[in-house]
Scaffold this motif. Sequence first.
Motif, PDB file in Angstrom:
ATOM      1  N   LEU A  73      23.192  18.459  11.914  1.00  0.00           N
ATOM      2  CA  LEU A  73      22.528  17.931  10.734  1.00  0.00           C
ATOM      3  C   LEU A  73      22.241  16.438  10.913  1.00  0.00           C
ATOM      4  O   LEU A  73      22.947  15.741  11.645  1.00  0.00           O
ATOM      5  CB  LEU A  73      23.380  18.141   9.487  1.00  0.00           C
ATOM      6  CG  LEU A  73      23.373  19.551   8.873  1.00  0.00           C
ATOM      7  CD1 LEU A  73      24.147  20.526   9.735  1.00  0.00           C
ATOM      8  CD2 LEU A  73      23.972  19.522   7.471  1.00  0.00           C
ATOM      9  N   LYS A  74      21.202  15.955  10.234  1.00  0.00           N
ATOM     10  CA  LYS A  74      20.844  14.541  10.304  1.00  0.00           C
ATOM     11  C   LYS A  74      20.977  13.931   8.905  1.00  0.00           C
ATOM     12  O   LYS A  74      20.074  14.034   8.076  1.00  0.00           O
ATOM     13  CB  LYS A  74      19.415  14.377  10.838  1.00  0.00           C
ATOM     14  CG  LYS A  74      19.226  14.988  12.221  1.00  0.00           C
ATOM     15  CD  LYS A  74      17.822  14.789  12.763  1.00  0.00           C
ATOM     16  CE  LYS A  74      17.607  13.376  13.230  1.00  0.00           C
ATOM     17  NZ  LYS A  74      16.336  13.202  13.971  1.00  0.00           N
ATOM     18  N   PRO A  75      22.131  13.312   8.622  1.00  0.00           N
ATOM     19  CA  PRO A  75      22.382  12.792   7.275  1.00  0.00           C
ATOM     20  C   PRO A  75      21.756  11.426   7.008  1.00  0.00           C
ATOM     21  O   PRO A  75      21.629  10.588   7.897  1.00  0.00           O
ATOM     22  CB  PRO A  75      23.916  12.709   7.225  1.00  0.00           C
ATOM     23  CG  PRO A  75      24.328  12.513   8.650  1.00  0.00           C
ATOM     24  CD  PRO A  75      23.311  13.220   9.496  1.00  0.00           C
ATOM     25  N   ILE A  76      21.365  11.251   5.752  1.00  0.00           N
ATOM     26  CA  ILE A  76      20.938   9.964   5.208  1.00  0.00           C
ATOM     27  C   ILE A  76      21.789   9.748   3.961  1.00  0.00           C
ATOM     28  O   ILE A  76      21.899  10.651   3.131  1.00  0.00           O
ATOM     29  CB  ILE A  76      19.463   9.977   4.768  1.00  0.00           C
ATOM     30  CG1 ILE A  76      18.541  10.451   5.886  1.00  0.00           C
ATOM     31  CG2 ILE A  76      19.030   8.612   4.255  1.00  0.00           C
ATOM     32  CD1 ILE A  76      17.156  10.837   5.377  1.00  0.00           C
ATOM     33  N   TYR A  77      22.375   8.583   3.810  1.00  0.00           N
ATOM     34  CA  TYR A  77      23.144   8.303   2.606  1.00  0.00           C
ATOM     35  C   TYR A  77      22.329   7.399   1.675  1.00  0.00           C
ATOM     36  O   TYR A  77      21.773   6.387   2.101  1.00  0.00           O
ATOM     37  CB  TYR A  77      24.486   7.654   2.950  1.00  0.00           C
ATOM     38  CG  TYR A  77      25.514   8.668   3.408  1.00  0.00           C
ATOM     39  CD1 TYR A  77      26.366   9.284   2.492  1.00  0.00           C
ATOM     40  CD2 TYR A  77      25.613   9.035   4.749  1.00  0.00           C
ATOM     41  CE1 TYR A  77      27.310  10.228   2.903  1.00  0.00           C
ATOM     42  CE2 TYR A  77      26.551   9.983   5.170  1.00  0.00           C
ATOM     43  CZ  TYR A  77      27.393  10.566   4.242  1.00  0.00           C
ATOM     44  OH  TYR A  77      28.308  11.511   4.642  1.00  0.00           O
ATOM     45  N   VAL A  78      22.260   7.795   0.400  1.00  0.00           N
ATOM     46  CA  VAL A  78      21.473   7.067  -0.588  1.00  0.00           C
ATOM     47  C   VAL A  78      22.413   6.497  -1.650  1.00  0.00           C
ATOM     48  O   VAL A  78      23.124   7.246  -2.328  1.00  0.00           O
ATOM     49  CB  VAL A  78      20.427   7.985  -1.247  1.00  0.00           C
ATOM     50  CG1 VAL A  78      19.532   7.168  -2.175  1.00  0.00           C
ATOM     51  CG2 VAL A  78      19.586   8.701  -0.190  1.00  0.00           C
ATOM     52  N   PHE A  79      22.414   5.171  -1.784  1.00  0.00           N
ATOM     53  CA  PHE A  79      23.326   4.491  -2.701  1.00  0.00           C
ATOM     54  C   PHE A  79      22.647   4.156  -4.027  1.00  0.00           C
ATOM     55  O   PHE A  79      21.473   3.786  -4.065  1.00  0.00           O
ATOM     56  CB  PHE A  79      23.848   3.203  -2.058  1.00  0.00           C
ATOM     57  CG  PHE A  79      24.819   3.437  -0.939  1.00  0.00           C
ATOM     58  CD1 PHE A  79      26.189   3.364  -1.165  1.00  0.00           C
ATOM     59  CD2 PHE A  79      24.370   3.737   0.343  1.00  0.00           C
ATOM     60  CE1 PHE A  79      27.085   3.591  -0.134  1.00  0.00           C
ATOM     61  CE2 PHE A  79      25.253   3.960   1.378  1.00  0.00           C
ATOM     62  CZ  PHE A  79      26.627   3.886   1.140  1.00  0.00           C
ATOM     63  N   ASP A  80      23.413   4.263  -5.107  1.00  0.00           N
ATOM     64  CA  ASP A  80      22.917   3.943  -6.440  1.00  0.00           C
ATOM     65  C   ASP A  80      22.545   2.469  -6.552  1.00  0.00           C
ATOM     66  O   ASP A  80      23.180   1.595  -5.949  1.00  0.00           O
ATOM     67  CB  ASP A  80      23.984   4.215  -7.503  1.00  0.00           C
ATOM     68  CG  ASP A  80      24.097   5.684  -7.850  1.00  0.00           C
ATOM     69  OD1 ASP A  80      23.253   6.467  -7.385  1.00  0.00           O
ATOM     70  OD2 ASP A  80      25.032   6.046  -8.580  1.00  0.00           O
ATOM     71  N   GLY A  81      21.540   2.210  -7.381  1.00  0.00           N
ATOM     72  CA  GLY A  81      21.195   0.854  -7.755  1.00  0.00           C
ATOM     73  C   GLY A  81      21.626   0.622  -9.194  1.00  0.00           C
ATOM     74  O   GLY A  81      22.691   1.079  -9.613  1.00  0.00           O
ATOM     75  N   GLU A  82      20.777  -0.047  -9.960  1.00  0.00           N
ATOM     76  CA  GLU A  82      21.095  -0.341 -11.356  1.00  0.00           C
ATOM     77  C   GLU A  82      20.885   0.901 -12.223  1.00  0.00           C
ATOM     78  O   GLU A  82      19.834   1.533 -12.171  1.00  0.00           O
ATOM     79  CB  GLU A  82      20.209  -1.478 -11.856  1.00  0.00           C
ATOM     80  CG  GLU A  82      20.520  -1.931 -13.270  1.00  0.00           C
ATOM     81  CD  GLU A  82      19.663  -3.098 -13.718  1.00  0.00           C
ATOM     82  OE1 GLU A  82      19.748  -3.489 -14.890  1.00  0.00           O
ATOM     83  OE2 GLU A  82      18.884  -3.601 -12.876  1.00  0.00           O
ATOM     84  N   SER A  83      21.882   1.234 -13.013  1.00  0.00           N
ATOM     85  CA  SER A  83      21.801   2.419 -13.869  1.00  0.00           C
ATOM     86  C   SER A  83      20.859   2.186 -15.040  1.00  0.00           C
ATOM     87  O   SER A  83      20.786   1.066 -15.563  1.00  0.00           O
ATOM     88  CB  SER A  83      23.178   2.785 -14.416  1.00  0.00           C
ATOM     89  OG  SER A  83      24.069   3.126 -13.379  1.00  0.00           O
ATOM     90  N   PRO A  84      20.144   3.216 -15.484  1.00  0.00           N
ATOM     91  CA  PRO A  84      19.312   3.091 -16.682  1.00  0.00           C
ATOM     92  C   PRO A  84      20.179   2.713 -17.883  1.00  0.00           C
ATOM     93  O   PRO A  84      21.357   3.083 -17.959  1.00  0.00           O
ATOM     94  CB  PRO A  84      18.724   4.500 -16.847  1.00  0.00           C
ATOM     95  CG  PRO A  84      18.758   5.087 -15.468  1.00  0.00           C
ATOM     96  CD  PRO A  84      20.005   4.537 -14.844  1.00  0.00           C
ATOM     97  N   ALA A  85      19.598   1.988 -18.811  1.00  0.00           N
ATOM     98  CA  ALA A  85      20.353   1.527 -19.986  1.00  0.00           C
ATOM     99  C   ALA A  85      20.961   2.696 -20.759  1.00  0.00           C
ATOM    100  O   ALA A  85      22.060   2.575 -21.320  1.00  0.00           O
ATOM    101  CB  ALA A  85      19.436   0.710 -20.898  1.00  0.00           C
ATOM    102  N   LEU A  86      20.273   3.841 -20.771  1.00  0.00           N
ATOM    103  CA  LEU A  86      20.772   4.991 -21.528  1.00  0.00           C
ATOM    104  C   LEU A  86      22.041   5.591 -20.923  1.00  0.00           C
ATOM    105  O   LEU A  86      22.676   6.446 -21.548  1.00  0.00           O
ATOM    106  CB  LEU A  86      19.696   6.075 -21.625  1.00  0.00           C
ATOM    107  CG  LEU A  86      18.511   5.780 -22.539  1.00  0.00           C
ATOM    108  CD1 LEU A  86      17.559   6.968 -22.571  1.00  0.00           C
ATOM    109  CD2 LEU A  86      18.982   5.449 -23.949  1.00  0.00           C
ATOM    110  N   LYS A  87      22.422   5.152 -19.733  1.00  0.00           N
ATOM    111  CA  LYS A  87      23.628   5.690 -19.104  1.00  0.00           C
ATOM    112  C   LYS A  87      24.888   4.938 -19.542  1.00  0.00           C
ATOM    113  O   LYS A  87      26.000   5.318 -19.184  1.00  0.00           O
ATOM    114  CB  LYS A  87      23.496   5.634 -17.580  1.00  0.00           C
ATOM    115  CG  LYS A  87      24.449   6.552 -16.833  1.00  0.00           C
ATOM    116  CD  LYS A  87      24.137   6.587 -15.345  1.00  0.00           C
ATOM    117  CE  LYS A  87      25.066   7.538 -14.607  1.00  0.00           C
ATOM    118  NZ  LYS A  87      24.733   7.625 -13.159  1.00  0.00           N
ATOM    119  N   ALA A  88      24.734   3.896 -20.311  1.00  0.00           N
ATOM    120  CA  ALA A  88      25.864   3.053 -20.708  1.00  0.00           C
ATOM    121  C   ALA A  88      26.957   3.846 -21.421  1.00  0.00           C
ATOM    122  O   ALA A  88      28.150   3.634 -21.183  1.00  0.00           O
ATOM    123  CB  ALA A  88      25.375   1.913 -21.603  1.00  0.00           C
TER     124      ALA A  88
END
Length: 344
Positions: A73-88
Amino acid sequence: MGVNFKDLIPKTQVKLEDLSGKIIAIDAYNAIYQFLSIIRQPDGTPLKDSTGKITSHLSGLFYRTSNLIEMGLKPIYVFDGESPALKATEIERRKQVKVQAVASYEKAAASGDTAKMRMYAQAATSMKDYMLNDSQKLLDLMGLPWIQAPSEGEAQAAHMTKRGDADYCASQDYDSLLFGAPKLLRNVTISGRRKLPSKGIYVDIVPEVVELAKTLGCCGITYEQLIDVGILIGTDFNPDGIKGLGPKTALKLIKEHGTLEAALPHIKNATFPVEPSQIREIFLHPKVTDNYRLEWKTPNEQGIIDFLCLQKEFSEERIKKSLEKMTAGSKKQKGKTSLEQWFG
């Protein structure tokens, strides 16, 4: 939390080795959190180096990822950025859960109940900045691409899958489907025999594929209607959903009335703290980027040994053994004659 689609979604079990050659965009926060939660001592204590810094995430990231590479398998890791305000609201809820778990852990420790200590320690798991920095450094040393998403990592991974830059979006949560991922791969980083602390039993966790098109066909709805079902039962952006409303009932309502707005008058005491259209917009038009480069390079084996063994105090023998297996496995991939070609 993630949307609760467990009882609605058709799943197909797969073997990771059968996905050889496939590119997997992995929700990095989701995977690292799983490593931090699972890789612990019997009493719940995570792995640590002599300075007291936690290393459970590095153990999971290295050994599990090297295993994926070994299988082609060829993995790519994707990291979170700034969360939407509604996720507070959901973020605050998670904080409170951890606070309560810490208190429960201390009570269990006082009574010497190691089973409950481990259970509450897992619930109290939290991510520190140094863990993310260490993880990204290790990925660089392993020659693997990682991407910083502008917002939700799942949204970015789904976007990459829709573009054809990845074959699968990998996460434990079903939210990837709401972001439009054509194919979701679950249990990719935690497959194997696992113990359920709360029940004291072992279960076999098997990788499984969920296809958006098959899901929509099975449920008899459109992609937009699937989002509406998710909003009714609760997402990270409206965690409470409609109280008492389960996935099957929500699906029935959307199929009968067409849209969430049309269904609301038929639901007793149905209220939302925000306009459903605002939540829908996050899934339909998430913040993503096309500014990334995917390149798999030859691992820096000495750099990995220096980082994990000399700095983080991992077993050099185990690390070298895994590196050898990863290198040998990658050489065997169909149509490839060398590690350099496979990583190119």
